[in-house]
Scaffold this active site. Sequence first.
Site, PDB file in Angstrom:
ATOM      1  N   TYR A  38      38.618 -28.711  35.601  1.00  0.00           N
ATOM      2  CA  TYR A  38      37.890 -28.533  36.838  1.00  0.00           C
ATOM      3  C   TYR A  38      37.806 -26.818  37.503  1.00  0.00           C
ATOM      4  O   TYR A  38      37.449 -26.488  37.348  1.00  0.00           O
ATOM      5  CB  TYR A  38      37.217 -29.648  37.744  1.00  0.00           C
ATOM      6  CG  TYR A  38      35.894 -28.945  38.865  1.00  0.00           C
ATOM      7  CD1 TYR A  38      35.304 -29.469  38.084  1.00  0.00           C
ATOM      8  CD2 TYR A  38      36.402 -27.957  39.863  1.00  0.00           C
ATOM      9  CE1 TYR A  38      34.247 -29.023  39.075  1.00  0.00           C
ATOM     10  CE2 TYR A  38      34.929 -28.085  40.831  1.00  0.00           C
ATOM     11  CZ  TYR A  38      33.745 -29.128  40.561  1.00  0.00           C
ATOM     12  OH  TYR A  38      32.737 -29.040  40.951  1.00  0.00           O
TER      13      TYR A  38
ATOM     14  N   PHE B 153      13.413  -6.391  34.840  1.00  0.00           N
ATOM     15  CA  PHE B 153      13.508  -8.078  33.967  1.00  0.00           C
ATOM     16  C   PHE B 153      12.633  -9.005  34.655  1.00  0.00           C
ATOM     17  O   PHE B 153      13.113  -9.588  36.271  1.00  0.00           O
ATOM     18  CB  PHE B 153      14.821  -7.815  33.907  1.00  0.00           C
ATOM     19  CG  PHE B 153      14.699  -9.476  32.496  1.00  0.00           C
ATOM     20  CD1 PHE B 153      14.275  -8.783  31.236  1.00  0.00           C
ATOM     21  CD2 PHE B 153      15.071 -10.644  32.922  1.00  0.00           C
ATOM     22  CE1 PHE B 153      14.623  -9.626  30.645  1.00  0.00           C
ATOM     23  CE2 PHE B 153      15.206 -12.046  32.302  1.00  0.00           C
ATOM     24  CZ  PHE B 153      14.440 -11.443  30.344  1.00  0.00           C
ATOM     25  N   THR B 154      11.652  -9.839  34.179  1.00  0.00           N
ATOM     26  CA  THR B 154      11.404 -11.013  34.675  1.00  0.00           C
ATOM     27  C   THR B 154      11.959 -12.119  35.367  1.00  0.00           C
ATOM     28  O   THR B 154      11.275 -12.038  36.888  1.00  0.00           O
ATOM     29  CB  THR B 154      10.460 -12.432  33.593  1.00  0.00           C
ATOM     30  OG1 THR B 154      12.211 -12.537  32.601  1.00  0.00           O
ATOM     31  CG2 THR B 154       9.080 -10.875  32.861  1.00  0.00           C
TER      32      THR B 154
ATOM     33  N   ASP C 175      23.062  -4.086  35.697  1.00  0.00           N
ATOM     34  CA  ASP C 175      22.605  -5.104  34.337  1.00  0.00           C
ATOM     35  C   ASP C 175      23.590  -4.651  33.013  1.00  0.00           C
ATOM     36  O   ASP C 175      22.763  -4.201  32.352  1.00  0.00           O
ATOM     37  CB  ASP C 175      21.407  -5.352  34.493  1.00  0.00           C
ATOM     38  CG  ASP C 175      20.630  -7.147  33.462  1.00  0.00           C
ATOM     39  OD1 ASP C 175      21.402  -6.707  32.686  1.00  0.00           O
ATOM     40  OD2 ASP C 175      19.736  -7.173  33.911  1.00  0.00           O
TER      41      ASP C 175
ATOM     42  N   LYS D 141      23.545 -12.888  25.543  1.00  0.00           N
ATOM     43  CA  LYS D 141      22.611 -11.636  24.975  1.00  0.00           C
ATOM     44  C   LYS D 141      24.054 -11.669  24.117  1.00  0.00           C
ATOM     45  O   LYS D 141      24.117 -11.474  23.202  1.00  0.00           O
ATOM     46  CB  LYS D 141      22.257 -10.546  25.389  1.00  0.00           C
ATOM     47  CG  LYS D 141      21.138 -11.196  26.852  1.00  0.00           C
ATOM     48  CD  LYS D 141      19.744 -11.663  26.050  1.00  0.00           C
ATOM     49  CE  LYS D 141      18.973 -12.247  27.339  1.00  0.00           C
ATOM     50  NZ  LYS D 141      18.780 -11.891  28.817  1.00  0.00           N
TER      51      LYS D 141
ATOM     52  N   ARG E  32       4.811  -9.575  25.540  1.00  0.00           N
ATOM     53  CA  ARG E  32       5.727  -8.771  26.985  1.00  0.00           C
ATOM     54  C   ARG E  32       4.348  -7.650  27.736  1.00  0.00           C
ATOM     55  O   ARG E  32       5.019  -6.808  27.349  1.00  0.00           O
ATOM     56  CB  ARG E  32       7.031  -8.412  26.690  1.00  0.00           C
ATOM     57  CG  ARG E  32       8.340  -8.729  25.801  1.00  0.00           C
ATOM     58  CD  ARG E  32       9.057  -9.471  27.011  1.00  0.00           C
ATOM     59  NE  ARG E  32       8.658 -10.732  28.085  1.00  0.00           N
ATOM     60  CZ  ARG E  32       9.460 -11.626  28.400  1.00  0.00           C
ATOM     61  NH1 ARG E  32      10.894 -11.506  28.527  1.00  0.00           N
ATOM     62  NH2 ARG E  32       8.585 -12.790  29.054  1.00  0.00           N
TER      63      ARG E  32
ATOM     64  N   PHE F   1       4.400 -17.068  31.686  1.00  0.00           N
ATOM     65  CA  PHE F   1       4.219 -16.898  30.384  1.00  0.00           C
ATOM     66  C   PHE F   1       5.028 -18.005  29.799  1.00  0.00           C
ATOM     67  O   PHE F   1       5.629 -18.291  28.429  1.00  0.00           O
ATOM     68  CB  PHE F   1       4.743 -15.567  30.044  1.00  0.00           C
ATOM     69  CG  PHE F   1       6.293 -15.540  30.582  1.00  0.00           C
ATOM     70  CD1 PHE F   1       6.254 -15.152  31.585  1.00  0.00           C
ATOM     71  CD2 PHE F   1       7.232 -15.806  29.988  1.00  0.00           C
ATOM     72  CE1 PHE F   1       7.838 -14.558  32.495  1.00  0.00           C
ATOM     73  CE2 PHE F   1       8.878 -15.175  30.275  1.00  0.00           C
ATOM     74  CZ  PHE F   1       8.351 -14.953  31.967  1.00  0.00           C
TER      75      PHE F   1
HETATM   76  C1  LIG Z   1      18.222 -12.298  29.949  1.00  0.00           C
HETATM   77  C2  LIG Z   1      18.262 -10.962  30.957  1.00  0.00           C
HETATM   78  C3  LIG Z   1      18.368 -11.623  31.838  1.00  0.00           C
HETATM   79  C4  LIG Z   1      18.505 -13.048  32.905  1.00  0.00           C
HETATM   80  O1  LIG Z   1      19.613 -13.813  31.582  1.00  0.00           O
HETATM   81  P1  LIG Z   1      19.636 -15.381  31.319  1.00  0.00           P
HETATM   82  O2  LIG Z   1      20.445 -15.193  31.279  1.00  0.00           O
HETATM   83  O3  LIG Z   1      17.950 -15.566  30.927  1.00  0.00           O
HETATM   84  O4  LIG Z   1      19.055 -16.172  32.720  1.00  0.00           O
HETATM   85  C5  LIG Z   1      18.459 -10.810  33.372  1.00  0.00           C
HETATM   86  N1  LIG Z   1      19.024  -9.501  32.657  1.00  0.00           N
HETATM   87  C6  LIG Z   1      18.407  -9.100  31.373  1.00  0.00           C
HETATM   88  C7  LIG Z   1      17.754  -7.524  31.293  1.00  0.00           C
HETATM   89  C8  LIG Z   1      18.541  -9.628  30.213  1.00  0.00           C
HETATM   90  O5  LIG Z   1      18.156  -9.463  29.211  1.00  0.00           O
END
Ligand SMILES: *Cc1c(COP(=O)(O)O)cnc(C)c1O
Length: 491
Positions: A91, A143-144, A234, A277, A400, A465
Amino acid sequence: MRSNRYYWVCYVIVVKSSKGGELYVDGFRVRVVEKLKLPSIDKRLKAIEEAGWNTFLLKSEDVFLDMLTDSGTNAMTDKQLAAMISAQDSYAGSRTFYEFVEAVKEVLGYEYVLPTHQGRGAEHLLAKVLVKPGSIIPMNYHFTTTKVHFELAGGKVLELYIDEALNTRSTHPFKGNMDVEKLKETIKKYGAENIAFVRMEATTNLIGGQPFSMENLREVSEICKKHGILLVLDGSMIDWNAYLIKRREKGYANKSVAEIVREMCSLADIFYASARKAMCVRGGFIATNNRKVFEKLREWLPVYEGFFTYGGMSIKEIAAMTIGLREMVDESLVGAEVEQIRYFAEKLLREGIPVVTPPGGLGVHLDAKEFLPHVPQNQYPAGALAAALYLVSGIRAMERGTMSMERENGKEVFSPLELVRLAFPRRTYLRTHIDYAVDRIVWLYEHRDLVKGLRWVYEPPVLRFFLGRLEDIDGWGKVVYEKYRSELGKY
Ligand SMILES: *Cc1c(COP(=O)(O)O)cnc(C)c1O
């Protein structure tokens, strides 16, 4: 890495073709195989109806090629899987966590690291600590999940993209660039003290996987420094952005992806990423050399994510993330998808299909406004095209466009772009899959008049979505189905 015989451009080996030009060969082989099933068109019609014409709600069992996203669907390497077994579960204070911290230092150049359960966990923490009601957050594009978190904290997101960014036919090599003049004006207008931070997103997701250049990042970084504003990077998809800098930007052809990534990170104060990613594992983290910010963020970590040596991830995932981070900049292990995407997009362009150019990272993006010019934006052309594509191919892509936008005071906000993204999970699909996809997209394009719009049956109040359900206006699904059945048969 050039030799007389061949050279590596990351995940691909490039050799001279006997017919002239270059030949791209994948630099890996597949050792674990998952069988695919192609459902019949009858099955596909039933499945998309049951899913409320929303590809998010399809069951994977009914999908042939899952190109919804690269998030959490990349193929892991043998080394990542092995690391999960030798991870040290605890932990608090796990050795595995400190190995991750070492890798972050080496690969990204940051000293302080906070693991989070995934990318949005990092965004939530940044919003909690840095965004105040009325804060301004300039970015190259939203980003969403990013936008929702920053706005829930009372902030205002401003998108300072360059003019070419939203022109799907532009061939500008760096459509993810920020317009630095707009940034200067924004700082003047709102005052540096009201800007929470500036955010740059690598391989800008919602404008079609488009990179920014190092030159642009450097300019943005200098402006931020001058005004004492934090620059947040990011880096969820930093691998493809770095690869595209290597391929496209003057002065970077002979730099390694590792060097390019280090240089990008050296220009930002705070880095965060979804590890789902580029690092091919469920997770995320924030990294920085700013001790003050780090300490402020760390106070909230156990409240929302977990203790600071696991942050909502399993230790096994942290072990795989460590390897994923190193492999992300391994010259023999990056960029195959960028070449696949280019191959796919060039084939579609030759057939006259409207796709976003130049091909970038992440996936191939169909321009639904041009594909379905007869469908108005309040009937979601990109949503309709994604549903139609599934119907005629079994391929699951992602809308998108306007469906991915949030309403403002109940009013529809039209997205400047209506895109259907066919994402390329890393090291997952093969050329025959691309050739199949091209064939079905071309058929759909020839019959595009049959496709109409969608309307809501159930519309969720936020991130609609994901869970929203719709119906096909005038029952166009059945019409497309019948045409397909008569011309191409059951499959
Ligand atoms: C996927 C993504 C996020 C959010 O990450 P999650 O792991 O899905 O919560 C943020 N910024 C970008 C550019 C992304 O592609």
